[in-house]
Write a protein that holds these residues in place. Structure first.
Motif, mmCIF file in Angstrom:
data_model
loop_
_atom_site.group_PDB
_atom_site.id
_atom_site.type_symbol
_atom_site.label_atom_id
_atom_site.label_comp_id
_atom_site.label_asym_id
_atom_site.label_seq_id
_atom_site.Cartn_x
_atom_site.Cartn_y
_atom_site.Cartn_z
ATOM 1 N N THR A 360 0.883 -1.147 0.459
ATOM 2 C CA THR A 360 0.211 0.010 -0.095
ATOM 3 C C THR A 360 1.131 0.874 0.477
ATOM 4 O O THR A 360 1.646 1.674 0.407
ATOM 5 C CB THR A 360 -1.063 0.189 1.858
ATOM 6 N N PHE A 362 -0.197 3.528 1.115
ATOM 7 C CA PHE A 362 -0.381 4.544 2.529
ATOM 8 C C PHE A 362 0.337 4.828 3.974
ATOM 9 O O PHE A 362 0.159 3.715 4.517
ATOM 10 C CB PHE A 362 -1.367 4.854 2.890
ATOM 11 N N LYS A 363 1.599 5.203 3.816
ATOM 12 C CA LYS A 363 2.641 4.725 4.570
ATOM 13 C C LYS A 363 2.084 6.017 6.303
ATOM 14 O O LYS A 363 1.976 7.513 6.222
ATOM 15 C CB LYS A 363 4.213 4.919 4.196
ATOM 16 N N ILE A 370 -0.236 13.780 9.563
ATOM 17 C CA ILE A 370 -0.810 12.606 8.101
ATOM 18 C C ILE A 370 -1.563 12.784 7.618
ATOM 19 O O ILE A 370 -2.807 12.992 8.795
ATOM 20 C CB ILE A 370 -0.397 11.048 8.026
ATOM 21 N N PHE A 372 -4.818 12.080 3.670
ATOM 22 C CA PHE A 372 -5.307 10.950 3.141
ATOM 23 C C PHE A 372 -6.027 11.385 2.924
ATOM 24 O O PHE A 372 -6.925 12.150 3.293
ATOM 25 C CB PHE A 372 -4.959 9.453 3.441
ATOM 26 N N ASP A 374 -9.006 10.673 -0.592
ATOM 27 C CA ASP A 374 -9.892 9.848 -1.975
ATOM 28 C C ASP A 374 -11.111 10.739 -2.204
ATOM 29 O O ASP A 374 -11.878 10.501 -0.982
ATOM 30 C CB ASP A 374 -9.511 8.364 -1.235
ATOM 31 N N ASP A 393 -4.517 0.569 4.304
ATOM 32 C CA ASP A 393 -5.236 0.464 3.643
ATOM 33 C C ASP A 393 -6.506 1.514 3.520
ATOM 34 O O ASP A 393 -6.965 1.557 4.734
ATOM 35 C CB ASP A 393 -6.150 -0.694 3.574
ATOM 36 N N PHE A 394 -6.229 2.193 2.155
ATOM 37 C CA PHE A 394 -7.602 3.523 2.332
ATOM 38 C C PHE A 394 -7.724 3.527 1.366
ATOM 39 O O PHE A 394 -7.640 3.688 0.037
ATOM 40 C CB PHE A 394 -7.061 5.057 2.941
ATOM 41 N N SER A 395 -9.269 3.690 0.847
ATOM 42 C CA SER A 395 -10.257 4.087 -0.280
ATOM 43 C C SER A 395 -11.473 4.234 -0.042
ATOM 44 O O SER A 395 -11.963 3.684 0.837
ATOM 45 C CB SER A 395 -10.051 2.652 -0.977
ATOM 46 N N HIS A 404 -8.727 1.241 6.479
ATOM 47 C CA HIS A 404 -7.695 -0.476 7.136
ATOM 48 C C HIS A 404 -8.200 -0.897 7.156
ATOM 49 O O HIS A 404 -10.331 -0.960 6.702
ATOM 50 C CB HIS A 404 -6.492 0.304 8.278
#
Length: 563
Positions: A360, A362-363, A370, A372, A374, A393-395, A404
């Motif tokens: 992934t 997405f660290k 941090i 993110f 989407d 995980d990110f979606s 996640h």
């Protein structure tokens, strides 16, 4: 020679768990019935250790609760959740006692609380701090009645003892209270952990369950295992007391390697600030996956719990090739009933090292902020939200934000934001954020709104989406109907419900004057006690307005007659 002796005795003192001496004849039991426990101190709970003991009240509410010692009421708490109705007493010996989930307080205290509730026009009034001379108490004096208020799972008394100056919580069973317990802890299963990529257990690189064979009363044994590198263990264990079927927590866990203690912890005491580190004390991913709490006999560096009295290499065992190891894990309850697992280990040469590739982008760097994004969803993690660096995980798929999964514990809350500029004005009013880890049972999470955004602050990873609450709450009269004579009624009861975003608030009145309705959120029942205020005349108008979490409201008006 003298230098080596100093080092030796320092090492021995580190390995010898020390327990403070507590007064064992100062406090009386808070109930005058046989003491049977439904929960023990330090028991493993969701995101915290249990901070007291739960004393059974014979399955009913209303049993008298008595002051355990001379002192005074230093704090009164009334909340919808948590401890519900609770009393805090300070004692001259430097300790405080806590009595929670009460049905009601002793008459003088109850009168003071109700006066405050009516003055503030609210049921949950948080904390009151009476002066030292307002409610003095003597040992054995009635202070309240056992109940089921707050986040209680049934009638019982939650009882605590704390140091008054530090608020450190101490196991009440160390003060001379001895519920009958002749039953040894029951060990359910054992896990073995290869601690890094070079370590193996039975030639495997993943944690593995080791079958247990019971060899006698309180004794278990595994088959011989092979291992290499650094390994650790974890066990699922509970204790039972006489006269109760509850699965309680154990008092201590010790691990010995070839006769030397390398790990020991007990639940003598802890602070509320430490309690959240339970998620590092247990195998959190295993718990979230299988709903079983496994206590690890090794400690990670970010775990700040002070329960640990002995730690050699943080409880991690280094296995060398061609060496044999005899490992014993001993679980005890506070009455010294014990159960032991014996694990024979043979050291073998390490096989090939396999490194797991991150899949992934997405660290997470734990010590950095941090963010993110989407589609229409943004997540922002403050510095040190995570306990360690990791990949997540990110979606966003079909309107659901997958952050996640729930198997990583968090130290702090993060912010989850959905953009809502595309919604109509009505939809913006009705929208809320829901946790959909279980899609059939979406759960409202506290939602805040700002212009074209809605956001929440949470400590739980998982799946979230936007839901809409288009329906008003429901109100159902329970012990009366419109235009009824209810002269014999001591109370007025209604049931309220909201199937979508949930109940946010309610406000009730009789003849235009605010009344106190006590809310049992577990049953959805609101109760007014007619003894609160004398009614004038015989015809009366009852009105209640209930609001859900997006602002939909429902009003019920009814006429009743009462002399």
């Amino acid at each position: 020679m003298r230098f080596y002796l100093i080092i030796f005795f320092a090492f021995i003192s580190q390995l010898s768990p020390a327990q403070k001496s507590y007064p064992t004849d100062y406090f009386d039991p808070p109930l005058k019935i046989p003491i049977v426990l439904a929960g023990t101190f330090g028991e493993l709970r969701s995101n915290h250790f249990h901070s007291g003991i739960d004393i059974k009240t014979q399955g009913k509410e209303g049993l008298p609760i008595y002051a355990a010692a001379d002192g005074y009421v230093s704090r009164i708490k009334v909340g919808q959740y948590g401890f519900g109705k609770a009393l805090y007493l300070k004692h001259p010996n430097g300790y405080s006692t806590v009595y929670a989930h009460l049905q009601k307080f002793a008459p003088a205290i109850q009168k003071h609380v109700k006066k405050t509730q009516y003055a503030k026009k609210k049921y949950a009034i948080g904390n009151l701090f009476p002066s030292q001379d307002m409610f003095p108490v003597k040992k054995g004096q009635l202070i309240g009645y056992g109940g089921d208020t707050g986040s209680s799972g049934g009638p019982h008394l939650h009882y605590e003892i704390r140091e008054s100056k530090t608020d450190r919580i101490i196991n009440p069973l160390l003060f001379g209270l001895h519920p009958k317990d002749t039953i040894a802890p029951l060990i359910k299963f054992l896990l073995a952990y290869p601690m890094d990529v070079a370590s193996r257990v039975n030639n495997g690189a993943s944690k593995t369950a080791l079958p247990l064979k019971k060899t006698g009363p309180g004794t278990y044994r595994t088959n011989p295992i092979t291992a290499s590198g650094e390994i650790g263990f974890g066990l699922a264990v509970f204790d039972r007391l006489n006269g109760a079927s509850n699965k309680n927590g154990v008092y201590s866990i010790k691990m010995k390697v070839n006769g030397q203690t390398v790990y020991y912890h007990d639940v003598e005491s802890f602070t509320f600030a430490e309690s959240k580190y339970i998620n590092l004390h247990i195998d959190y991913p295993y718990y979230k996956s299988y709903k079983q709490r496994v206590q690890k006999t090794h400690k990670v560096t970010t775990n700040r719990l002070k329960l640990y009295k002995t730690l050699v290499n943080n409880g991690v065992i280094t296995i060398s090739p061609a060496q044999n190891y005899s490992i014993d894990i001993i679980a005890k309850d506070i009455e010294n009933n014990s159960s032991t697992i014996h694990i024979p280990v043979k050291g073998v040469a390490a096989n090939a090292v396999f490194t797991q590739k991150d899949t992934t982008a997405f660290k997470i760097k734990a010590n950095e902020f941090i963010r993110f994004q989407d589609k229409n969803v943004q997540v922002a993690f403050p510095k040190n939200t995570f306990y360690e660096d990791c990949f997540i995980d990110f979606s966003v798929e079909e309107g659901v934000a997958h952050i996640h999964n729930t198997t990583i514990p968090l130290d702090k809350r993060y912010t989850l934001t959905f953009e809502t500029g595309y919604l109509s004005a009505l939809q913006k009013q009705q929208v809320y954020i829901a946790n959909v880890n279980y899609p059939k049972y979406p759960r409202y999470v506290s939602t805040k709104k700002k212009l074209d955004k809605v956001y929440t602050s949470t400590k739980a990873l998982g799946s979230y989406t936007l839901k809409f609450d288009t329906k008003k709450p429901t109100i159902q009269p329970l012990n009366f109907y419109n235009k009824q004579w209810i002269s014999k009624n001591k109370t007025l009861k209604v049931k309220i419900k909201d199937r979508q975003s949930g109940i946010r608030s309610f406000k009730a009145s009789i003849d235009g004057e605010w009344i106190l309705m006590e809310y049992n959120h577990k049953r959805g029942i609101l109760t007014y006690d007619f003894s609160d205020k004398k009614l004038v005349g015989s015809k009366h108008i009852f009105k209640i307005v209930v609001a859900d979490n997006v602002g939909n409201t429902k009003t019920l008006k009814a006429t009743f007659f009462k002399k």
